[in-house]
Design an enzyme around this catalytic site. Structure first.
Site, PDB file in Angstrom:
ATOM      1  N   ARG A 214       0.864  -1.195   0.000  1.00 60.30           N
ATOM      2  CA  ARG A 214       0.000   0.000   0.000  1.00 60.30           C
ATOM      3  C   ARG A 214       0.893   1.235   0.000  1.00 60.30           C
ATOM      4  NH1 ARG A 214      -5.317  -1.838   2.452  1.00 60.30           N
ATOM      5  NH2 ARG A 214      -5.370  -3.922   1.548  1.00 60.30           N
ATOM      6  N   GLU A 216       0.688   4.030   1.053  1.00 59.50           N
ATOM      7  CA  GLU A 216       0.031   4.933   1.993  1.00 59.50           C
ATOM      8  C   GLU A 216       1.075   5.804   2.657  1.00 59.50           C
ATOM      9  OE1 GLU A 216      -3.789   2.835   4.099  1.00 59.50           O
ATOM     10  OE2 GLU A 216      -1.865   1.821   4.152  1.00 59.50           O
ATOM     11  N   ARG A 222       0.930   1.581  13.162  1.00 57.33           N
ATOM     12  CA  ARG A 222       0.184   0.401  12.702  1.00 57.33           C
ATOM     13  C   ARG A 222       0.134   0.258  11.179  1.00 57.33           C
ATOM     14  NH1 ARG A 222      -3.671   4.263  13.891  1.00 57.33           N
ATOM     15  NH2 ARG A 222      -5.430   4.379  12.469  1.00 57.33           N
ATOM     16  N   HIS A 223       0.794   1.156  10.451  1.00 58.76           N
ATOM     17  CA  HIS A 223       0.800   1.069   8.981  1.00 58.76           C
ATOM     18  C   HIS A 223       2.192   0.785   8.451  1.00 58.76           C
ATOM     19  CE1 HIS A 223      -2.964   3.413   9.401  1.00 58.76           C
ATOM     20  NE2 HIS A 223      -3.320   2.708   8.340  1.00 58.76           N
ATOM     21  N   GLU A 357      -7.614  -1.873  14.132  1.00 55.86           N
ATOM     22  CA  GLU A 357      -8.388  -2.716  13.196  1.00 55.86           C
ATOM     23  C   GLU A 357      -7.518  -3.873  12.744  1.00 55.86           C
ATOM     24  OE1 GLU A 357      -9.772  -0.770   9.501  1.00 55.86           O
ATOM     25  OE2 GLU A 357      -9.271  -2.691   8.569  1.00 55.86           O
ATOM     26  N   SER A 360     -10.877  -6.919   8.064  1.00 54.76           N
ATOM     27  CA  SER A 360     -11.963  -6.291   7.324  1.00 54.76           C
ATOM     28  C   SER A 360     -12.574  -7.376   6.457  1.00 54.76           C
ATOM     29  CB  SER A 360     -11.327  -5.225   6.441  1.00 54.76           C
ATOM     30  OG  SER A 360     -12.157  -4.170   6.278  1.00 54.76           O
ATOM     31  N   ARG A 408      -0.437  -6.950  12.549  1.00 50.48           N
ATOM     32  CA  ARG A 408      -1.202  -6.304  13.628  1.00 50.48           C
ATOM     33  C   ARG A 408      -1.659  -7.342  14.660  1.00 50.48           C
ATOM     34  NH1 ARG A 408      -5.033  -1.725  10.761  1.00 50.48           N
ATOM     35  NH2 ARG A 408      -3.334  -0.544   9.801  1.00 50.48           N
TER      36      ARG A 408
HETATM   37  P1  AMO Z   1      -8.269  -3.868   4.210  1.00 48.06           P
HETATM   38  O1  AMO Z   1      -7.785  -2.851   3.248  1.00 48.06           O
HETATM   39  O2  AMO Z   1      -9.084  -3.335   5.366  1.00 48.06           O
HETATM   40  O3  AMO Z   1      -9.204  -4.925   3.498  1.00 48.06           O
HETATM   41  O4  AMO Z   1      -7.047  -4.708   4.764  1.00 48.06           O
HETATM   42  C1  AMO Z   1      -7.241  -5.846   5.578  1.00 48.06           C
HETATM   43  C2  AMO Z   1      -6.426  -5.756   6.864  1.00 48.06           C
HETATM   44  O5  AMO Z   1      -5.056  -5.601   6.535  1.00 48.06           O
HETATM   45  C3  AMO Z   1      -4.414  -4.808   7.502  1.00 48.06           C
HETATM   46  N1  AMO Z   1      -3.787  -3.640   6.833  1.00 48.06           N
HETATM   47  C4  AMO Z   1      -2.546  -3.187   7.112  1.00 48.06           C
HETATM   48  N2  AMO Z   1      -1.604  -3.600   7.969  1.00 48.06           N
HETATM   49  C5  AMO Z   1      -0.435  -2.923   8.018  1.00 48.06           C
HETATM   50  N3  AMO Z   1      -0.164  -1.858   7.237  1.00 48.06           N
HETATM   51  C6  AMO Z   1      -1.072  -1.392   6.357  1.00 48.06           C
HETATM   52  N4  AMO Z   1      -0.783  -0.338   5.578  1.00 48.06           N
HETATM   53  C7  AMO Z   1      -2.335  -2.057   6.264  1.00 48.06           C
HETATM   54  N5  AMO Z   1      -3.449  -1.893   5.504  1.00 48.06           N
HETATM   55  C8  AMO Z   1      -4.304  -2.858   5.876  1.00 48.06           C
HETATM   56  C9  AMO Z   1      -5.467  -4.356   8.495  1.00 48.06           C
HETATM   57  C10 AMO Z   1      -6.750  -4.533   7.722  1.00 48.06           C
HETATM   58  O6  AMO Z   1      -7.844  -4.777   8.572  1.00 48.06           O
HETATM   59  N6  AMO Z   1      -9.709  -6.954   0.534  1.00 48.06           N
HETATM   60  C11 AMO Z   1     -10.030  -6.476   1.873  1.00 48.06           C
HETATM   61  C12 AMO Z   1     -10.244  -7.622   2.846  1.00 48.06           C
HETATM   62  C13 AMO Z   1     -11.500  -8.423   2.532  1.00 48.06           C
HETATM   63  O7  AMO Z   1     -12.584  -7.820   2.478  1.00 48.06           O
HETATM   64  O8  AMO Z   1     -11.386  -9.651   2.373  1.00 48.06           O
HETATM   65  C14 AMO Z   1      -8.888  -5.585   2.347  1.00 48.06           C
HETATM   66  O9  AMO Z   1      -7.811  -5.534   1.805  1.00 48.06           O
HETATM   67  O10 AMO Z   1      -5.412  -5.215   9.623  1.00 48.06           O
END
Ligand code: AMO
Length: 434
Positions: A214, A216, A222-223, A357, A360, A408
């Site tokens: 990502r 981001e 946490r990211h 979180e 998801s 996480r």
């Molecule tokens: P989502 O984008 O919420 O959902 O990602 C799912 C889970 O991945 C973790 N996560 C991360 N962990 C660390 N760094 C990040 N930048 C990061 N981004 C996300 C979180 C999050 O809850 N396709 C959907 C899932 C689905 O519906 O099956 C998805 O990607 O814990």
């Protein structure tokens, strides 16, 4: 070949037990400490599973005496009782081989006596892992992955691997890493979302444990820009069933005995203090959460996403795990199905641990016409998804799934307040090395 020439160990330090008294063993690891008290010296040798005391005298003392701490070493000798308060047994060295000397000064102190900031530790991660507190996070991580695989396979899930180099976005256009791929535009996968949905058409239940990317620009604890996710997708289940599965997977990871029995030995027993969250996990609706926040004086509109501050407040109200379900549809990606009795809401959920979180998920659209419409509603071009959409015309079953941010989950299991503690070589907006 004599033991001395051999680079093999006969035992790990934790395997040197009473039954071996009087026998010659050979251990291998690194020098943690040397206490020289004249004619004899006591050496603490550490390996991945623990530490042992070695007694040096005469020849062996002259070989090892001035050697730098953290050097790689192989020692063979006889197991005997010890008077030390830390070690019931010790090895009286007969042969000592300092295989590679550590060059001092070392960038960090891996015994942890001198503490270093996380960035300094990450710069020297391989050495940082000699600290048992650090290595136990990764021993646990390996065991938890094994545990999750076992749970999912026992529920008829098939482990799959989908591409990480992709030609179009899996989660919409934002946060994509793009690059040129033989004169074409390519991206790093943000999730296996589209592939996992396609695969249930025939395989029925799939899971993937893979890294995702990502772009981001988040500077938080946490990211990461590269993270490990456990993704599942299953045909003929709804989002409540998907939450049941998530709960079972999570619950098993907190069962210390289940996890540790699957690792080699007792290494983790002393070091693990897993939290003991409450099960079953409450399933709150988004609406209930908003109402709870209103009562706490939080000013937010129904339909708004939960900000960091709101999530922190929610985390104070609900300690441990809780699901937030039935999110407003407009906050969810195109593939999430609306609720049949309220089209503004969706059949979706997040799993929270306090403010964090972890998961998801939700029920997906299986009707290609509706899915196409959702893409347009979200400003995405269905042409870019034509290869995906046509799969839905081949008899797509209703299906649900979720994605679990594994790093996480490891934060929760190891009481870490920074995701970087749970990833060997984390990648964030600043960090590309080591
Ligand atoms: P989502 O984008 O919420 O959902 O990602 C799912 C889970 O991945 C973790 N996560 C991360 N962990 C660390 N760094 C990040 N930048 C990061 N981004 C996300 C979180 C999050 O809850 N396709 C959907 C899932 C689905 O519906 O099956 C998805 O990607 O814990």
């Amino acid at each position: 070949m004599s033991v001395f020439d051999d680079i093999h160990r006969t035992h790990y330090t934790d395997q040197v037990q009473e039954t071996l008294i009087g026998q010659v063993v050979s251990i291998a690891g690194w020098i943690e400490d040397i206490r020289d008290i004249g004619k004899v010296a006591f050496l603490t040798i550490r390996d991945i599973r623990g530490a042992a005391q070695v007694v040096l005298s005469a020849n062996t003392l002259s070989v090892a005496k001035d050697k730098p701490r953290q050097s790689a070493i192989i020692v063979s000798g006889v197991v005997q009782h010890s008077k030390s308060k830390d070690f019931p047994l010790e090895i009286k060295a007969e042969k000592v081989n300092i295989v590679t000397e550590a060059i001092h000064p070392l960038p960090i102190d891996p015994t942890g006596r001198v503490e270093s900031a996380i960035d300094k530790r990450l710069d020297s991660r391989a050495l940082d892992l000699r600290n048992p507190k650090t290595s136990s996070i990764f021993l646990l991580r390996s065991a938890v992955l094994d545990n999750i695989r076992t749970t999912l396979r026992s529920k008829a899930f098939v482990e799959v691997n989908t591409p990480k180099i992709i030609g179009s976005a899996s989660e919409g256009g934002a946060n994509l890493f793009g690059f040129e791929y033989f004169k074409k535009q390519a991206y790093l996968a943000q999730s296996p979302q589209l592939y996992k949905e396609q695969l249930i058409l025939a395989l029925d239940r799939v899971f993937e444990i893979g890294v995702y990317f990502r772009a981001e620009n988040s500077h938080t604890v946490r990211h990461l820009t590269e993270f490990l996710s456990v993704d599942i997708e299953a045909a003929f289940i709804n989002y409540e069933d998907a939450m049941d599965l998530a709960e079972e997977v999570i619950r098993n990871t907190f069962n210390v005995n289940k996890i540790i029995d699957r690792t080699d030995g007792d290494v983790l027993h002393d070091r693990l203090q897993l939290p003991t969250p409450r099960f079953p996990i409450d399933r709150l609706t988004y609406e209930q959460c908003i109402e709870g926040l209103w009562k706490e004086g939080e000013k937010l509109e129904f339909g708004e996403d939960l900000s960091d501050a709101s999530l922190r407040k929610l985390g104070e109200i609900h300690k441990g795990f809780y699901f937030i379900k039935d999110w407003p549809l407009k906050l969810k990606p195109f593939y999430i199905h609306e609720k049949l009795d309220n089209l503004e809401l969706s059949q979706s959920f997040d799993l929270q641990y306090g403010y964090l979180e972890l998961i998801s998920g939700g029920q997906r659209h299986h009707d290609p016409v509706k899915l196409r419409k959702r893409l347009i509603d979200q400003g995405l071009n269905p042409m870019n998804f034509d290869r995906h959409l046509r799969v839905f015309g081949w008899g797509m079953p209703p299906h649900s799934g979720w994605g679990l941010g594994f790093d996480r989950l490891m934060m929760v299991l190891t009481h870490s307040d920074n995701i970087r503690e749970t990833v060997l070589y984390p990648r964030d907006t600043e960090r590309l090395i080591p």
